[in-house]
Design an enzyme around this catalytic site. Structure first.
Site, PDB file in Angstrom:
ATOM      1  N   CYS A 127     -47.053   7.338  21.993  1.00  0.00           N
ATOM      2  CA  CYS A 127     -46.078   6.312  21.614  1.00  0.00           C
ATOM      3  C   CYS A 127     -45.067   6.869  20.622  1.00  0.00           C
ATOM      4  O   CYS A 127     -43.854   6.686  20.775  1.00  0.00           O
ATOM      5  CB  CYS A 127     -46.789   5.087  21.034  1.00  0.00           C
ATOM      6  SG  CYS A 127     -47.671   4.142  22.284  1.00  0.00           S
ATOM      7  N   HIS A 163     -45.232  -1.728  18.896  1.00  0.00           N
ATOM      8  CA  HIS A 163     -46.661  -1.645  19.203  1.00  0.00           C
ATOM      9  C   HIS A 163     -47.231  -3.066  19.228  1.00  0.00           C
ATOM     10  O   HIS A 163     -46.926  -3.869  18.341  1.00  0.00           O
ATOM     11  CB  HIS A 163     -47.401  -0.858  18.112  1.00  0.00           C
ATOM     12  CG  HIS A 163     -47.672   0.571  18.472  1.00  0.00           C
ATOM     13  ND1 HIS A 163     -47.312   1.610  17.654  1.00  0.00           N
ATOM     14  CD2 HIS A 163     -48.295   1.136  19.557  1.00  0.00           C
ATOM     15  CE1 HIS A 163     -47.697   2.758  18.230  1.00  0.00           C
ATOM     16  NE2 HIS A 163     -48.290   2.497  19.369  1.00  0.00           N
TER      17      HIS A 163
HETATM   18  N1  PCA Z   1     -50.501   3.411  23.166  1.00  0.00           N
HETATM   19  C1  PCA Z   1     -50.671   4.802  22.819  1.00  0.00           C
HETATM   20  C2  PCA Z   1     -50.076   5.567  23.964  1.00  0.00           C
HETATM   21  C3  PCA Z   1     -49.874   4.604  25.052  1.00  0.00           C
HETATM   22  C4  PCA Z   1     -50.075   3.279  24.452  1.00  0.00           C
HETATM   23  O1  PCA Z   1     -49.901   2.194  25.009  1.00  0.00           O
HETATM   24  C5  PCA Z   1     -50.073   5.140  21.455  1.00  0.00           C
HETATM   25  O2  PCA Z   1     -50.043   4.269  20.580  1.00  0.00           O
HETATM   26  O3  PCA Z   1     -49.655   6.277  21.261  1.00  0.00           O
END
Ligand code: PCA
Length: 242
Positions: A176, A200
């Protein structure tokens, strides 16, 4: 006279384009709520139900929302997003706003990410089996790249809607963060007139989730609506002491 759906604006001005990305499942999960969220946003846009749409339409333009599914792979996720943005640029269809979405399991609020850092440090392998430790995202890149969405204005609006939300100073060091860094690096290097950033979300499907899928849809909708506004972000304190 051509027929118009209720959601088409009366004027023929260029659409306000928005690109939303979500991720594939990872770490053994069978779904990733960030992709469900992207799909829900597209469904709601098709039905003309987004706040961002009514705000865009009040200025006479339709909102055009596209989605893109990204793999949870260091080597390909950011690169695929950049390729898509290059294609859109060539087609004269570069979005005004790009919001990338990802899952942050174990968290309890929508996190508006402020910064992507030039660091890969993976606690688990990605979906291609790659587990970089203390490597840069981009060897010749700056240390950090900042989101350019109107995060503080959006934060205030999302909080006022009663949805758990916070401004975040770290998107972690997994895929991410990679996508946020790579997106902002691309927008900066190409001089694109596009706002970008990353959100997020908690596990929206968990039984005890503090944020429902519908709340997350509303939160990202408000973020898009705010980010389609011109001008700088609202200057309200939002930092942390430690
Ligand atoms: N969360 C992970 C990678 C893909 C996702 O949905 C992250 O926070 O890096």
């Amino acid at each position: 006279m051509p027929t118009q759906t209720p959601h088409e604006p009366a004027s023929a001005s260029a659409p306000r384009r928005v690109l939303i990305t979500g991720f594939a499942p990872f770490d053994g999960a069978d779904r990733n709520p960030s992709w469900d969220l992207a799909e829900q946003l597209a469904t709601r846009a098709a039905a003309g139900e987004l706040v961002a749409q009514s705000e865009a339409e009040s200025s006479g333009a339709a909102l055009e929302l596209q989605t893109m599914l990204l793999p949870v792979e260091f080597e390909t996720a950011g690169a695929l997003l950049c390729t898509r943005l290059e294609e859109l640029t060539r087609a004269g269809e570069m979005p005004e706003v790009v919001v990338a979405l990802g899952l942050a399991g174990g968290t309890d609020a929508v996190a508006l990410e402020r910064v992507g850092i030039n660091l890969r440090d993976a606690r688990i392998p990605d979906n291609a089996g790659s587990q970089p430790v203390d490597e840069p995202v981009r060897a010749d890149g700056d240390g950090a790249r900042f989101a350019t969405l109107r995060l503080k204005a959006a934060h205030a609006r999302i909080a006022a809607a009663g949805i758990p939300v916070r401004l975040s100073l770290s998107a972690g060091t997994f895929v991410c963060n990679d996508v946020l860094y790579t997106l902002m690096d691309h927008l900066s290097r190409t001089g694109a007139d596009t706002r970008g950033g990353f959100v997020h979300v908690p596990d929206l499907h968990a039984e005890q989730t503090s944020v429902s899928l519908q709340q997350a849809v509303h939160a990202v909708d408000l973020l898009i609506a705010e980010s389609l506004h011109a001008g700088p972000d609202t200057a309200i304190p939002g930092g942390t002491l430690h």
